[in-house]
Enzyme design. Sequence first.
Site, PDB file in Angstrom:
ATOM      1  N   GLU A  45      -9.993  26.355  -2.751  1.00  0.00           N
ATOM      2  CA  GLU A  45      -9.488  24.994  -2.949  1.00  0.00           C
ATOM      3  C   GLU A  45     -10.015  24.088  -1.834  1.00  0.00           C
ATOM      4  OE1 GLU A  45      -5.105  22.799  -3.359  1.00  0.00           O
ATOM      5  OE2 GLU A  45      -5.285  24.662  -2.233  1.00  0.00           O
ATOM      6  N   LYS A 111      -5.455  19.395 -10.602  1.00  0.00           N
ATOM      7  CA  LYS A 111      -4.261  20.145 -10.199  1.00  0.00           C
ATOM      8  C   LYS A 111      -3.000  19.474 -10.722  1.00  0.00           C
ATOM      9  CE  LYS A 111      -2.150  22.042  -5.953  1.00  0.00           C
ATOM     10  NZ  LYS A 111      -2.288  22.059  -4.471  1.00  0.00           N
ATOM     11  N   CYS A 145      -4.031  26.618  -6.645  1.00  0.00           N
ATOM     12  CA  CYS A 145      -3.047  26.910  -5.592  1.00  0.00           C
ATOM     13  C   CYS A 145      -1.584  26.882  -6.070  1.00  0.00           C
ATOM     14  CB  CYS A 145      -3.271  25.951  -4.422  1.00  0.00           C
ATOM     15  SG  CYS A 145      -2.609  26.572  -2.845  1.00  0.00           S
TER      16      CYS A 145
END
Length: 272
Positions: A45, A111, A145
């Site tokens: 990331e 995300k 994540c």
Amino acid sequence: MKADTLNIVTVQADTVWHDPQANRDYYTGLLKGLQHSADIIVLPETFTSGFSNAVLDRAETMEGETVVWLRNMAAECSSAVTGSVQIREDGRVFNRMLWAMPDGSIQTYDKRHLFRMANEHERYSAGVDKTYIEFLGWRICPLVCYDLRFPVFSRNRFNVTVADGYDYDLLIFVANWPSPRHFAWQTLLKARAIENLSYVVGVNRVGSDGNGLDYLGGSTVLDYLGQTVCEAGSGPEVNCARISRSALQEFRARFPAHLDADRFEIRDGEMP
């Protein structure tokens, strides 16, 4: 073109804080020698900056240097290359996972779940939709994540519009997951593999960042039983693992838990 096996390369490295060019040079060195040996190369990331709220004013666009670099790396390595980057679009900044193909095409996933404990939700814009990537006969779901903590969003549903009935065969998480929560990283990756009857790849960074956070790596490739195919330690490592779609399909046929799964939909726009 379809492939029964995929060679997955996980690139676990110590991202340089707030220095995109240094990181592009660093990761270029790590990718050297991977020509024709990898199908998919996975970077962490925010691999050009580290996980930071302080450099949003320098977020790149989809015409920026990192997108060009990813395209070049994909062409040079003859493989798909993926990782997340801070991207500015329409006045907003996204933690965007980029998927670059050797032919120069790019697919993206923004995300969805923003890490409020680091105020990510106050500085970045959240994505809405999942992305499914068709690659060499595999269906792949890329996530970032904190998404790992939300099993409903990553759920592999039985989908009658897809050839074998599953949303995806491979789930990929890129992360900057710090050491105090390392056990959660290891545990949740295994849970996502087991519950979704899917291969899972998780790529984390190592070292320390400018916020004083330490990272223990633990990048891994897991099979559909949650068993380790390969796993990195706590330092920089480039590892390769081979996964088999026929083995996955055979297991799903023997253990069709999806037939008893709860049906649901995730509706657009419901994320606060």
